[in-house]
Write a protein that holds these residues in place. Structure first.
Motif, PDB file in Angstrom:
ATOM      1  N   ARG A  88       5.364 -18.468   8.645  1.00  9.42           N
ATOM      2  CA  ARG A  88       5.904 -17.375   8.130  1.00  9.42           C
ATOM      3  C   ARG A  88       6.174 -16.077   9.112  1.00  9.42           C
ATOM      4  N   LEU A  89       5.279 -16.073  10.272  1.00 13.11           N
ATOM      5  CA  LEU A  89       5.196 -15.099  11.067  1.00 13.11           C
ATOM      6  C   LEU A  89       5.046 -15.658  12.569  1.00 13.11           C
ATOM      7  N   ASP A  90       6.075 -15.221  13.261  1.00 13.95           N
ATOM      8  CA  ASP A  90       6.053 -15.406  14.831  1.00 13.95           C
ATOM      9  C   ASP A  90       5.383 -14.195  15.444  1.00 13.95           C
ATOM     10  N   PRO A  91       4.223 -14.382  15.952  1.00 15.37           N
ATOM     11  CA  PRO A  91       3.454 -12.948  16.449  1.00 15.37           C
ATOM     12  C   PRO A  91       4.352 -12.622  17.596  1.00 15.37           C
ATOM     13  N   ASP A  92       5.139 -13.386  18.321  1.00 14.82           N
ATOM     14  CA  ASP A  92       5.815 -13.007  19.802  1.00 14.82           C
ATOM     15  C   ASP A  92       7.101 -12.476  18.974  1.00 14.82           C
ATOM     16  N   ASP A  93       7.396 -12.364  18.075  1.00 16.64           N
ATOM     17  CA  ASP A  93       8.666 -11.617  17.303  1.00 16.64           C
ATOM     18  C   ASP A  93       8.156 -10.233  17.124  1.00 16.64           C
ATOM     19  N   ARG A  94       8.383  -9.293  18.092  1.00 16.33           N
ATOM     20  CA  ARG A  94       7.904  -7.966  17.881  1.00 16.33           C
ATOM     21  C   ARG A  94       8.349  -7.093  16.645  1.00 16.33           C
ATOM     22  N   PRO A  95       9.917  -7.314  16.265  1.00 12.40           N
ATOM     23  CA  PRO A  95      10.275  -6.631  15.192  1.00 12.40           C
ATOM     24  C   PRO A  95       9.626  -7.161  13.835  1.00 12.40           C
ATOM     25  N   ALA A  96       9.435  -8.749  13.701  1.00 12.03           N
ATOM     26  CA  ALA A  96       9.118  -9.236  12.693  1.00 12.03           C
ATOM     27  C   ALA A  96       7.614  -8.823  12.469  1.00 12.03           C
ATOM     28  N   LEU A  97       6.781  -8.929  13.600  1.00 16.48           N
ATOM     29  CA  LEU A  97       5.395  -8.388  13.528  1.00 16.48           C
ATOM     30  C   LEU A  97       5.082  -6.895  13.125  1.00 16.48           C
ATOM     31  N   VAL A  98       5.890  -6.184  13.628  1.00 17.65           N
ATOM     32  CA  VAL A  98       5.748  -4.734  13.054  1.00 17.65           C
ATOM     33  C   VAL A  98       6.199  -4.659  11.582  1.00 17.65           C
ATOM     34  N   SER A  99       7.221  -5.362  11.347  1.00 15.18           N
ATOM     35  CA  SER A  99       7.684  -5.159   9.804  1.00 15.18           C
ATOM     36  C   SER A  99       6.590  -5.701   8.940  1.00 15.18           C
ATOM     37  N   GLN A 100       6.040  -6.729   9.290  1.00  8.94           N
ATOM     38  CA  GLN A 100       4.717  -7.258   8.500  1.00  8.94           C
ATOM     39  C   GLN A 100       3.650  -6.377   8.424  1.00  8.94           C
ATOM     40  N   LEU A 101       3.239  -5.725   9.728  1.00  2.38           N
ATOM     41  CA  LEU A 101       2.130  -4.980   9.774  1.00  2.38           C
ATOM     42  C   LEU A 101       2.392  -3.728   8.906  1.00  2.38           C
ATOM     43  N   GLN A 102       3.666  -3.219   8.766  1.00  5.13           N
ATOM     44  CA  GLN A 102       4.062  -1.861   8.057  1.00  5.13           C
ATOM     45  C   GLN A 102       4.022  -2.459   6.682  1.00  5.13           C
ATOM     46  N   ARG A 103       4.210  -3.563   6.409  1.00 10.75           N
ATOM     47  CA  ARG A 103       4.255  -4.209   4.803  1.00 10.75           C
ATOM     48  C   ARG A 103       2.980  -4.236   4.062  1.00 10.75           C
ATOM     49  N   TYR A 104       2.123  -4.856   5.140  1.00 14.26           N
ATOM     50  CA  TYR A 104       0.820  -5.266   4.534  1.00 14.26           C
ATOM     51  C   TYR A 104      -0.344  -4.660   4.825  1.00 14.26           C
ATOM     52  N   LEU A 105      -0.481  -4.314   6.090  1.00 18.65           N
ATOM     53  CA  LEU A 105      -1.806  -3.854   6.981  1.00 18.65           C
ATOM     54  C   LEU A 105      -1.651  -2.472   6.620  1.00 18.65           C
ATOM     55  N   VAL A 106      -0.779  -1.381   6.611  1.00 16.82           N
ATOM     56  CA  VAL A 106      -0.583   0.023   6.407  1.00 16.82           C
ATOM     57  C   VAL A 106      -1.016   0.152   4.887  1.00 16.82           C
ATOM     58  N   PRO A 107      -0.323  -0.550   3.945  1.00 18.47           N
ATOM     59  CA  PRO A 107      -0.803  -0.179   2.705  1.00 18.47           C
ATOM     60  C   PRO A 107      -2.295  -0.368   2.479  1.00 18.47           C
ATOM     61  N   ALA A 108      -2.719  -1.542   3.011  1.00 14.85           N
ATOM     62  CA  ALA A 108      -4.083  -1.687   2.808  1.00 14.85           C
ATOM     63  C   ALA A 108      -4.943  -0.736   3.276  1.00 14.85           C
ATOM     64  N   LEU A 109      -4.537  -0.083   4.335  1.00 19.90           N
ATOM     65  CA  LEU A 109      -5.352   0.952   5.041  1.00 19.90           C
ATOM     66  C   LEU A 109      -5.138   2.301   4.347  1.00 19.90           C
ATOM     67  N   ARG A 110      -4.252   2.531   3.404  1.00 16.97           N
ATOM     68  CA  ARG A 110      -4.283   3.609   2.451  1.00 16.97           C
ATOM     69  C   ARG A 110      -5.043   3.590   1.322  1.00 16.97           C
ATOM     70  N   SER A 111      -6.157   3.884   1.192  1.00 18.37           N
ATOM     71  CA  SER A 111      -7.014   3.750   0.090  1.00 18.37           C
ATOM     72  C   SER A 111      -6.947   4.882  -0.918  1.00 18.37           C
ATOM     73  N   GLY A 112      -5.801   5.848  -0.637  1.00 14.22           N
ATOM     74  CA  GLY A 112      -5.916   6.706  -1.816  1.00 14.22           C
ATOM     75  C   GLY A 112      -6.833   7.928  -1.619  1.00 14.22           C
ATOM     76  N   THR A 113      -7.917   7.782  -0.909  1.00 14.75           N
ATOM     77  CA  THR A 113      -8.858   8.702  -0.788  1.00 14.75           C
ATOM     78  C   THR A 113      -8.823   9.337   0.679  1.00 14.75           C
ATOM     79  N   THR A 114      -9.798  10.528   0.752  1.00 16.13           N
ATOM     80  CA  THR A 114      -9.748  11.318   2.053  1.00 16.13           C
ATOM     81  C   THR A 114     -10.296  10.251   2.862  1.00 16.13           C
ATOM     82  N   ALA A 115      -9.795  10.254   4.256  1.00 15.66           N
ATOM     83  CA  ALA A 115     -10.253   9.512   5.274  1.00 15.66           C
ATOM     84  C   ALA A 115     -12.036  10.072   5.651  1.00 15.66           C
ATOM     85  N   SER A 116     -12.645   9.017   5.983  1.00 12.66           N
ATOM     86  CA  SER A 116     -14.073   9.224   6.412  1.00 12.66           C
ATOM     87  C   SER A 116     -14.178   8.711   7.722  1.00 12.66           C
ATOM     88  N   THR A 117     -14.814   9.303   8.733  1.00 12.73           N
ATOM     89  CA  THR A 117     -15.028   8.781   9.814  1.00 12.73           C
ATOM     90  C   THR A 117     -16.343   8.978  10.129  1.00 12.73           C
TER      91      THR A 117
END
Length: 190
Positions: free
Chosen positions: A159-188
């Motif tokens: 489903r993903l060619d990691p060498d296809d930059r636009p496809a890779l960025v699109s999947q990261l935007q769709r799946y990774l970023v939402p997963a990193l938005r927990s809805g709570t205040t960031a804690s470092t």
């Protein structure tokens, strides 16, 4: 160290001998043994140097990239880069000769996931400060990103060619970023 790295690249850990490294370096075995007590110490020093070079080059490259998605995409593509790069040699040796790699590299650099998590932590912290992501536990999120990067970098996909930059960025935007938005205040956590 250059000779040891060349032998590691050509033969791997098991098949590399101190005699071959000495011959390639143009020094005697005795001279090498005065500086490195055994093969493990010699190859361990070469692995540590490769590791330091790889992380330094990676930080330099990603420091010039804006946004966590673009940084992760760049990191994935960096990990998939030319066979001769320090990172690909380290990854190959870790996968093909894990026991030998651990023995030579020592506990400090033996764990690929902890190394990658530590690498990604400052980028996630900066992304949290910019409001791109919100994570409850920065260490946990960094490990999760490290595992995603490792998987996308090394495991083939229909489903993903990691060498296809636009496809890779699109999947990261769709799946990774939402997963990193927990809805709570960031804690470092420090």
């Amino acid at each position: 160290m250059d000779a040891a790295e060349a032998c590691l690249r050509d033969k791997g850990i098991r098949a590399t001998t101190v005699s071959e490294v000495a011959e390639l370096a143009g020094v005697s075995r005795g001279w090498l043994y005065r500086h490195y007590p055994d093969k493990v110490a010699l190859l361990g020093a070469a692995l540590v140097r490769l590791n330091d070079v790889y992380w330094g080059e990676s930080h330099s490259m990603l420091g010039a990239v804006d946004g966590i998605v673009e940084q992760i995409a760049s990191g994935i593509q960096l990990g998939r880069s030319a066979y001769g790069s320090p990172g690909s040699l380290l990854m190959r040796l870790r996968q093909e000769e894990p026991e030998e790699f651990a023995a030579c590299a020592g506990a400090g650099v033996a764990g690929l996931v902890p190394d990658l998590a530590a690498f990604w932590r400052p980028y996630l912290a900066a992304a949290a400060e910019r409001g791109e992501v919100e994570v409850d536990d920065l260490d946990e999120a960094s490990e999760w990103v490290a595992r995603v990067v490792l998987s996308v970098t090394t495991v083939a996909s229909e489903r993903l060619d990691p060498d296809d930059r636009p496809a890779l960025v699109s999947q990261l935007q769709r799946y990774l970023v939402p997963a990193l938005r927990s809805g709570t205040t960031a804690s470092t956590k420090e």
